[in-house]
Design a protein around this motif. Structure first.
Motif, PDB file in Angstrom:
ATOM      1  N   SER A   1      14.978  47.603 -33.254  1.00 16.43           N
ATOM      2  CA  SER A   1      15.043  48.697 -33.699  1.00 16.43           C
ATOM      3  C   SER A   1      14.466  49.945 -33.001  1.00 16.43           C
ATOM      4  O   SER A   1      13.520  49.669 -32.166  1.00 16.43           O
ATOM      5  CB  SER A   1      14.200  48.736 -35.256  1.00 16.43           C
ATOM      6  N   ALA A   2      14.618  51.265 -33.563  1.00 14.31           N
ATOM      7  CA  ALA A   2      14.527  52.348 -32.685  1.00 14.31           C
ATOM      8  C   ALA A   2      12.992  52.418 -32.956  1.00 14.31           C
ATOM      9  O   ALA A   2      12.293  52.706 -32.066  1.00 14.31           O
ATOM     10  CB  ALA A   2      14.995  53.495 -33.352  1.00 14.31           C
ATOM     11  N   ARG A   3      12.391  52.245 -34.247  1.00 14.17           N
ATOM     12  CA  ARG A   3      10.791  52.691 -34.202  1.00 14.17           C
ATOM     13  C   ARG A   3      10.082  51.457 -33.460  1.00 14.17           C
ATOM     14  O   ARG A   3       9.161  51.896 -32.813  1.00 14.17           O
ATOM     15  CB  ARG A   3      10.470  52.134 -35.940  1.00 14.17           C
ATOM     16  N   ALA A   4      10.415  50.187 -33.239  1.00 10.26           N
ATOM     17  CA  ALA A   4       9.912  49.266 -32.547  1.00 10.26           C
ATOM     18  C   ALA A   4       9.919  49.529 -31.143  1.00 10.26           C
ATOM     19  O   ALA A   4       8.917  49.255 -30.460  1.00 10.26           O
ATOM     20  CB  ALA A   4      10.342  47.797 -33.016  1.00 10.26           C
ATOM     21  N   VAL A   5      11.292  49.952 -30.527  1.00 11.05           N
ATOM     22  CA  VAL A   5      11.511  50.062 -29.268  1.00 11.05           C
ATOM     23  C   VAL A   5      10.700  51.331 -28.668  1.00 11.05           C
ATOM     24  O   VAL A   5      10.092  51.156 -27.578  1.00 11.05           O
ATOM     25  CB  VAL A   5      12.875  50.075 -28.777  1.00 11.05           C
ATOM     26  N   LEU A   6      10.864  52.184 -29.604  1.00 11.03           N
ATOM     27  CA  LEU A   6      10.093  53.590 -28.895  1.00 11.03           C
ATOM     28  C   LEU A   6       8.638  53.444 -28.877  1.00 11.03           C
ATOM     29  O   LEU A   6       7.963  54.035 -28.229  1.00 11.03           O
ATOM     30  CB  LEU A   6      10.784  54.779 -30.107  1.00 11.03           C
ATOM     31  N   LYS A   7       8.118  52.861 -29.947  1.00 10.07           N
ATOM     32  CA  LYS A   7       6.492  52.546 -30.160  1.00 10.07           C
ATOM     33  C   LYS A   7       6.285  51.718 -28.964  1.00 10.07           C
ATOM     34  O   LYS A   7       4.947  52.109 -28.530  1.00 10.07           O
ATOM     35  CB  LYS A   7       6.262  52.119 -31.399  1.00 10.07           C
ATOM     36  N   GLU A   8       6.803  50.790 -28.659  1.00 12.94           N
ATOM     37  CA  GLU A   8       6.448  49.764 -27.515  1.00 12.94           C
ATOM     38  C   GLU A   8       6.706  50.436 -26.202  1.00 12.94           C
ATOM     39  O   GLU A   8       5.893  50.332 -25.284  1.00 12.94           O
ATOM     40  CB  GLU A   8       7.523  48.608 -27.492  1.00 12.94           C
ATOM     41  N   ARG A   9       7.435  51.533 -26.046  1.00 16.91           N
ATOM     42  CA  ARG A   9       7.858  52.097 -24.999  1.00 16.91           C
ATOM     43  C   ARG A   9       6.833  53.331 -24.605  1.00 16.91           C
ATOM     44  O   ARG A   9       6.381  53.503 -23.454  1.00 16.91           O
ATOM     45  CB  ARG A   9       8.994  52.485 -24.781  1.00 16.91           C
ATOM     46  N   TYR A  10       6.557  54.242 -25.686  1.00 15.49           N
ATOM     47  CA  TYR A  10       5.883  55.366 -25.432  1.00 15.49           C
ATOM     48  C   TYR A  10       4.428  55.471 -26.470  1.00 15.49           C
ATOM     49  O   TYR A  10       3.738  56.363 -26.457  1.00 15.49           O
ATOM     50  CB  TYR A  10       6.579  56.364 -25.995  1.00 15.49           C
ATOM     51  N   GLY A  11       3.944  54.311 -26.996  1.00 18.72           N
ATOM     52  CA  GLY A  11       2.719  54.381 -27.763  1.00 18.72           C
ATOM     53  C   GLY A  11       2.876  54.269 -29.111  1.00 18.72           C
ATOM     54  O   GLY A  11       3.879  54.509 -29.534  1.00 18.72           O
ATOM     55  N   LYS A  12       1.821  53.594 -29.775  1.00 17.33           N
ATOM     56  CA  LYS A  12       1.780  53.662 -31.091  1.00 17.33           C
ATOM     57  C   LYS A  12       2.023  54.915 -31.867  1.00 17.33           C
ATOM     58  O   LYS A  12       2.471  55.112 -33.181  1.00 17.33           O
ATOM     59  CB  LYS A  12       0.764  52.833 -31.633  1.00 17.33           C
ATOM     60  N   LYS A  13       1.550  56.073 -31.334  1.00 11.34           N
ATOM     61  CA  LYS A  13       1.683  57.147 -31.986  1.00 11.34           C
ATOM     62  C   LYS A  13       2.982  58.124 -32.083  1.00 11.34           C
ATOM     63  O   LYS A  13       3.139  59.193 -32.573  1.00 11.34           O
ATOM     64  CB  LYS A  13       0.606  58.554 -31.295  1.00 11.34           C
ATOM     65  N   THR A  14       3.938  57.318 -31.343  1.00 11.37           N
ATOM     66  CA  THR A  14       5.086  57.999 -31.133  1.00 11.37           C
ATOM     67  C   THR A  14       5.901  57.933 -32.757  1.00 11.37           C
ATOM     68  O   THR A  14       5.877  57.193 -33.377  1.00 11.37           O
ATOM     69  CB  THR A  14       6.087  56.979 -30.517  1.00 11.37           C
ATOM     70  N   ARG A  15       6.484  59.326 -32.973  1.00 11.04           N
ATOM     71  CA  ARG A  15       7.287  59.380 -34.239  1.00 11.04           C
ATOM     72  C   ARG A  15       8.693  59.641 -33.835  1.00 11.04           C
ATOM     73  O   ARG A  15       8.998  60.516 -32.657  1.00 11.04           O
ATOM     74  CB  ARG A  15       6.562  60.371 -35.158  1.00 11.04           C
ATOM     75  N   ILE A  16       9.692  59.569 -34.672  1.00  8.85           N
ATOM     76  CA  ILE A  16      10.946  59.939 -34.370  1.00  8.85           C
ATOM     77  C   ILE A  16      11.594  61.128 -35.452  1.00  8.85           C
ATOM     78  O   ILE A  16      11.045  61.072 -36.636  1.00  8.85           O
ATOM     79  CB  ILE A  16      11.918  58.737 -34.894  1.00  8.85           C
ATOM     80  N   ARG A  17      11.980  61.949 -34.652  1.00  5.62           N
ATOM     81  CA  ARG A  17      12.664  63.215 -35.543  1.00  5.62           C
ATOM     82  C   ARG A  17      14.227  63.067 -35.659  1.00  5.62           C
ATOM     83  O   ARG A  17      14.834  63.280 -34.669  1.00  5.62           O
ATOM     84  CB  ARG A  17      12.106  64.425 -34.909  1.00  5.62           C
ATOM     85  N   VAL A  18      14.556  62.640 -37.041  1.00  5.53           N
ATOM     86  CA  VAL A  18      16.139  62.540 -36.914  1.00  5.53           C
ATOM     87  C   VAL A  18      16.580  63.903 -37.359  1.00  5.53           C
ATOM     88  O   VAL A  18      16.386  64.771 -38.098  1.00  5.53           O
ATOM     89  CB  VAL A  18      16.502  61.591 -38.225  1.00  5.53           C
ATOM     90  N   MET A  19      17.810  64.011 -36.323  1.00  7.84           N
ATOM     91  CA  MET A  19      18.591  65.196 -36.036  1.00  7.84           C
ATOM     92  C   MET A  19      19.966  65.063 -36.823  1.00  7.84           C
ATOM     93  O   MET A  19      20.593  64.277 -35.903  1.00  7.84           O
ATOM     94  CB  MET A  19      18.449  65.937 -35.094  1.00  7.84           C
ATOM     95  N   SER A  20      20.479  65.549 -37.717  1.00 11.36           N
ATOM     96  CA  SER A  20      21.794  65.376 -38.358  1.00 11.36           C
ATOM     97  C   SER A  20      22.469  66.651 -38.203  1.00 11.36           C
ATOM     98  O   SER A  20      21.863  67.772 -38.367  1.00 11.36           O
ATOM     99  CB  SER A  20      21.748  64.708 -39.595  1.00 11.36           C
ATOM    100  N   PRO A  21      23.961  66.736 -38.018  1.00 11.66           N
ATOM    101  CA  PRO A  21      24.608  67.991 -38.098  1.00 11.66           C
ATOM    102  C   PRO A  21      24.445  68.411 -39.535  1.00 11.66           C
ATOM    103  O   PRO A  21      24.509  67.656 -40.369  1.00 11.66           O
ATOM    104  CB  PRO A  21      25.832  67.765 -37.802  1.00 11.66           C
ATOM    105  N   ALA A  22      24.670  69.900 -39.659  1.00 13.79           N
ATOM    106  CA  ALA A  22      24.505  70.460 -40.899  1.00 13.79           C
ATOM    107  C   ALA A  22      25.591  70.146 -41.837  1.00 13.79           C
ATOM    108  O   ALA A  22      26.789  70.293 -41.048  1.00 13.79           O
ATOM    109  CB  ALA A  22      24.194  71.997 -40.843  1.00 13.79           C
ATOM    110  N   ARG A  23      25.361  69.899 -42.978  1.00 11.07           N
ATOM    111  CA  ARG A  23      26.698  69.709 -43.916  1.00 11.07           C
ATOM    112  C   ARG A  23      26.956  70.958 -44.903  1.00 11.07           C
ATOM    113  O   ARG A  23      26.037  71.390 -45.304  1.00 11.07           O
ATOM    114  CB  ARG A  23      26.643  68.358 -44.591  1.00 11.07           C
ATOM    115  N   PRO A  24      27.983  71.391 -44.859  1.00  8.60           N
ATOM    116  CA  PRO A  24      28.466  72.697 -45.609  1.00  8.60           C
ATOM    117  C   PRO A  24      28.125  72.108 -47.275  1.00  8.60           C
ATOM    118  O   PRO A  24      28.374  70.970 -47.574  1.00  8.60           O
ATOM    119  CB  PRO A  24      29.748  73.016 -45.550  1.00  8.60           C
ATOM    120  N   SER A  25      28.069  73.172 -48.155  1.00  8.96           N
ATOM    121  CA  SER A  25      27.655  72.941 -49.485  1.00  8.96           C
ATOM    122  C   SER A  25      29.002  72.597 -50.108  1.00  8.96           C
ATOM    123  O   SER A  25      30.158  72.807 -49.636  1.00  8.96           O
ATOM    124  CB  SER A  25      27.176  73.914 -50.149  1.00  8.96           C
TER     125      SER A  25
END
Length: 269
Positions: free
Chosen positions: A213-237
């Motif tokens: 998973s993203a969380r497991a792989v990234l924390k293993e690679r960059y350390g336990k303090k790693t956090r993910i910032r999810v970026m999605s395209p804006a959707r119109p109302s």
């Protein structure tokens, strides 16, 4: 590539590439280069050790797949930033094309990957319209403008023209995959036949690099303090989409949503 101490807090931008590529509707917007370009630019502009992609797509437009793929690779080279792909339910056909933009690809054991091929599907109604007494009237300037008309009998010439176009698209798809995956690909003869596999089989075939998973792989690679910032395209109302509820929930939107469901349904999703 910069060195990132595992002891410091690291934020990894993750761009979500979800949905049918190219086509879409107000109910289920499609994924296009225009809709995702600014989000990709912002993700690569962040100070981060890598950019993560979250892919969940059954495919769609080969042109949009190629454009998004090329944008990701160009930004990766420009910012000297590696890209790691994480597949959710499915990365098939054009969805796998997007996944291959990553330098590494991780999946769930039950993810669906592959389907490297090109498909065109239609129906033929020649006997139906004759049976119900409908007369087909088509007027063209240019002998090929009514190519593959579903209300006309199939002919070998039309099919050969279509297959020539498909062959060019298929070659571009295969070459992109080979260029990205290289020696990691197995010699399995079915890799480029349009067949698809589970994530587990994808690792064995070299279509992906591992299970995780993203969380497991990234924390293993960059350390336990790693956090993910999810970026999605804006959707119109709802009321900015095309100005009315009718446009949002009307027949066109429903047909688009059904087409999207049909593509996901091909992979049992």
């Amino acid at each position: 590539m910069r060195f990132w101490p595992r002891s410091r807090r690291v934020t990894v931008p993750m761009v979500r590439l979800n949905g049918v590529i190219g086509m879409g509707s107000a109910l289920r917007p499609g994924l296009t280069h225009a809709s995702i370009a600014s989000t990709l630019d912002k993700a690569f502009a962040m100070k981060a050790p890598c950019v993560a992609l979250s892919v969940n797509s059954p495919g769609g437009s080969p042109v949009q797949s190629s454009l998004i793929f090329s944008r990701i690779r160009a930004l990766s080279a420009e910012h000297e930033r590696p890209v790691i792909t994480f597949v959710e339910d499915v990365a098939a056909s054009g969805g796998y094309w997007l996944a291959a933009a990553g330098d590494e690809i991780f999946v769930d054991p039950s993810s669906v990957v592959g389907s490297i091929g090109v498909i065109t599907a239609s129906f033929g109604f020649t006997e139906l319209i004759e049976k119900i007494g409908v007369e087909r009237r088509v007027y063209t300037a240019g002998e090929n403008k009514s190519l593959l008309d579903p209300f006309k009998p199939e002919n070998d010439r039309d099919i050969s023209i279509l297959r020539a176009v498909q062959a060019d698209i298929y070659e571009a798809f295969v070459e992109s995959v080979k260029a990205r995956r290289g020696d990691r690909l197995s010699n399995d003869g079915d890799l480029f036949t349009g067949q698809f596999w589970s994530g587990t089989a994808g690792v064995r075939l070299g279509l992906v690099d591992g299970i995780g998973s993203a969380r497991a792989v990234l924390k293993e690679r960059y350390g336990k303090k790693t956090r993910i910032r999810v970026m999605s395209p804006a959707r119109p109302s709802l009321f900015r989409l095309r100005g009315s509820v009718q446009d949002t929930y009307g027949p066109e939107a429903l047909i688009g949503a059904l087409r999207s469901d049909q593509l996901f349904g091909r992979y049992g999703l």
